[in-house]
Design an enzyme around this catalytic site. Structure first.
Site, PDB file in Angstrom:
ATOM      1  N   ARG A  50       0.838  -1.195   0.000  1.00  0.00           N
ATOM      2  CA  ARG A  50       0.000   0.000   0.000  1.00  0.00           C
ATOM      3  C   ARG A  50       0.874   1.246   0.000  1.00  0.00           C
ATOM      4  O   ARG A  50       0.565   2.245  -0.647  1.00  0.00           O
ATOM      5  CB  ARG A  50      -0.942   0.013   1.215  1.00  0.00           C
ATOM      6  CG  ARG A  50      -1.671   1.355   1.390  1.00  0.00           C
ATOM      7  CD  ARG A  50      -2.789   1.305   2.404  1.00  0.00           C
ATOM      8  NE  ARG A  50      -2.445   0.634   3.644  1.00  0.00           N
ATOM      9  CZ  ARG A  50      -1.718   1.177   4.634  1.00  0.00           C
ATOM     10  NH1 ARG A  50      -1.241   2.403   4.512  1.00  0.00           N
ATOM     11  NH2 ARG A  50      -1.491   0.484   5.735  1.00  0.00           N
ATOM     12  N   TYR A 103     -17.558  16.578 -15.652  1.00  0.00           N
ATOM     13  CA  TYR A 103     -17.832  15.136 -15.754  1.00  0.00           C
ATOM     14  C   TYR A 103     -18.797  14.728 -14.648  1.00  0.00           C
ATOM     15  O   TYR A 103     -18.685  15.183 -13.503  1.00  0.00           O
ATOM     16  CB  TYR A 103     -16.521  14.369 -15.661  1.00  0.00           C
ATOM     17  CG  TYR A 103     -16.683  12.890 -15.373  1.00  0.00           C
ATOM     18  CD1 TYR A 103     -17.454  12.074 -16.192  1.00  0.00           C
ATOM     19  CD2 TYR A 103     -16.059  12.312 -14.266  1.00  0.00           C
ATOM     20  CE1 TYR A 103     -17.612  10.727 -15.919  1.00  0.00           C
ATOM     21  CE2 TYR A 103     -16.205  10.966 -13.993  1.00  0.00           C
ATOM     22  CZ  TYR A 103     -16.986  10.181 -14.818  1.00  0.00           C
ATOM     23  OH  TYR A 103     -17.136   8.843 -14.543  1.00  0.00           O
ATOM     24  N   ASP A 175      -8.043  18.312 -15.190  1.00  0.00           N
ATOM     25  CA  ASP A 175      -8.341  16.942 -15.601  1.00  0.00           C
ATOM     26  C   ASP A 175      -7.944  16.829 -17.063  1.00  0.00           C
ATOM     27  O   ASP A 175      -8.575  17.407 -17.956  1.00  0.00           O
ATOM     28  CB  ASP A 175      -9.832  16.656 -15.409  1.00  0.00           C
ATOM     29  CG  ASP A 175     -10.187  15.204 -15.708  1.00  0.00           C
ATOM     30  OD1 ASP A 175      -9.481  14.564 -16.517  1.00  0.00           O
ATOM     31  OD2 ASP A 175     -11.184  14.721 -15.158  1.00  0.00           O
ATOM     32  N   LYS A 200      -8.644   5.395 -19.322  1.00  0.00           N
ATOM     33  CA  LYS A 200      -8.964   5.870 -20.657  1.00  0.00           C
ATOM     34  C   LYS A 200      -7.747   5.781 -21.577  1.00  0.00           C
ATOM     35  O   LYS A 200      -7.209   4.697 -21.777  1.00  0.00           O
ATOM     36  CB  LYS A 200      -9.537   7.283 -20.563  1.00  0.00           C
ATOM     37  CG  LYS A 200     -10.602   7.469 -19.465  1.00  0.00           C
ATOM     38  CD  LYS A 200     -11.763   6.511 -19.545  1.00  0.00           C
ATOM     39  CE  LYS A 200     -12.953   6.891 -18.687  1.00  0.00           C
ATOM     40  NZ  LYS A 200     -12.726   6.907 -17.230  1.00  0.00           N
TER      41      LYS A 200
END
Length: 381
Positions: A50, A103, A175, A200
């Site tokens: 982690r 978005y 973004d 994406k």
């Protein structure tokens, strides 16, 4: 010798041959923990995955290089990256300016989660820099922008927004998902943080979910890294490896995405069934000149409004055969969706609600002739 070419960085940054085996490709370190040479004697600085993992570290170094940042951080999803950043930079009663056409997932995060936590937000048309300036408050900690926006493909002037943010001692967060690091590097234009949904274009093959932040300031990078470890929504090693594999071909894929999208936008313009084509590569697009200045090319996303209304738009989505009806974007295969019913359903009834007659396409790298023919037959009703 150092290399600056994007294509070279995409293949080599953070991806030196494995010192133990000589493996050319970064290994998948599929482990949760690491042997210590005595208490606190860490090998390579790794103790728990982690906190740090060599495969993830390679990805983080690569994305930082591609965005010309000081530090990259990889997360389990784009929304995990957004949430971690906002928990780092915003406190209750702080204020954030978001796009007037943000978005849907970002809008949901602000309106349903951070709003309850006491973070104030305001949606503003960010194509109007003076409207953004007017929305600034003493408690504004960030201007949050997308360019191009999802799904209306609006363009914001990154340099102008950076100047406004910094005048108010706020950060500019961009973004960069739609553009990808290949088409646009916001940090070089004055932004402070870049956000990616690596699901994406960065991954590029619709087979991985991931997110990323890249920062300009090392101190902010340390703060975000603390929250990344504390909150724990990190990118797993296999997802990091898949994303690194996708990034290697990002430049050549984006060239094809853009070429195909430009062809489709041109073919749809003037079609009798199409009321409006939204694509920054079209000279009539209101953000064309800004996009031309700050982007390498105009991207692989095209939206259009169907003249006959919502039912006809839904019919178009159902009739395509090469374009797959699905959410998400940025993969090698072409996708089509109805934002109002799918990706942006969370904005229904709000000022950010998208037009019901809107169709969004993620243009893949198939034959442009086949893609055009598919859309034309879907519009033939």
């Amino acid at each position: 010798m150092t290399f600056d070419g994007f294509e070279t960085l995409a293949i080599h940054a953070g991806q030196e041959a494995d010192p133990g085996t000589g493996a050319v490709v970064v290994p998948i370190f599929q482990t949760s923990t690491y042997t210590q040479d005595g208490v606190g004697g860490l090998r390579g600085g790794y103790e728990y995955s982690r906190t740090g993992n060599p495969t993830r570290a390679a990805l983080e170094e690569c994305i930082a290089a591609l965005e010309s940042g000081t530090r990259g951080l990889a997360f389990a999803s784009g929304m995990a990256a957004e949430d971690t950043l906002l928990r780092t930079i915003a406190n209750p009663r702080d204020h954030v300016i978001i796009p007037g056409d943000a978005y849907g997932g970002t809008f949901r995060l602000f309106s349903k989660v951070l709003d309850r936590w006491g973070v104030k937000w305001e949606a503003v048309d960010q194509t109007d820099s003076e409207a953004v300036r007017a929305a600034m408050r003493p408690e504004t900690v960030a201007i949050w922008t997308e360019t191009p926006t999802n799904p209306l493909l609006n363009i914001t002037d990154i340099e102008a927004l950076a100047a406004i943010a910094h005048e108010g001692d706020a950060l500019l967060v961009v973004d960069n998902t739609f553009a990808s690091a290949y088409l646009q590097q916001p940090l070089t234009l004055g932004a402070d943080v870049v956000v990616h949904s690596m699901t994406k274009y960065m991954g590029g093959h619709s087979d991985v979910v991931g997110g990323a932040l890249v920062v300009a300031d090392p101190e902010l990078g340390d703060r975000v890294a603390f929250h990344q470890n504390t909150m724990g929504a990190v990118c797993g090693p296999f997802d990091a490896w898949l994303t690194l594999r996708g990034i290697k071909t990002l430049a050549v894929r984006m060239d094809r995405h853009c070429a195909n999208a430009e062809r489709i936008a041109a073919e749809l313009s003037g079609h009798p069934a199409v009321g409006q084509v939204l694509y920054p590569g079209l000279p009539e697009h209101p953000g064309h000149d800004v996009a031309k200045r700050q982007m390498r090319a105009f991207g692989g996303m095209v939206s259009f409004r169907v003249r006959a209304g919502e039912d006809a738009a839904l019919k178009v989505c159902d009739r395509t055969r090469v374009f797959t009806l699905a959410e998400s974007l940025g993969g090698v295969e072409s996708l089509i969706e109805h934002p109002g019913r799918m990706t942006h359903a969370s904005t229904a009834g709000s000022p950010l609600e998208v037009p019901a007659d809107l169709v969004r396409v993620s243009v893949g790298i198939e034959s442009a002739d086949d893609l055009v023919a598919d859309l034309l037959q879907a519009l033939d009703f």
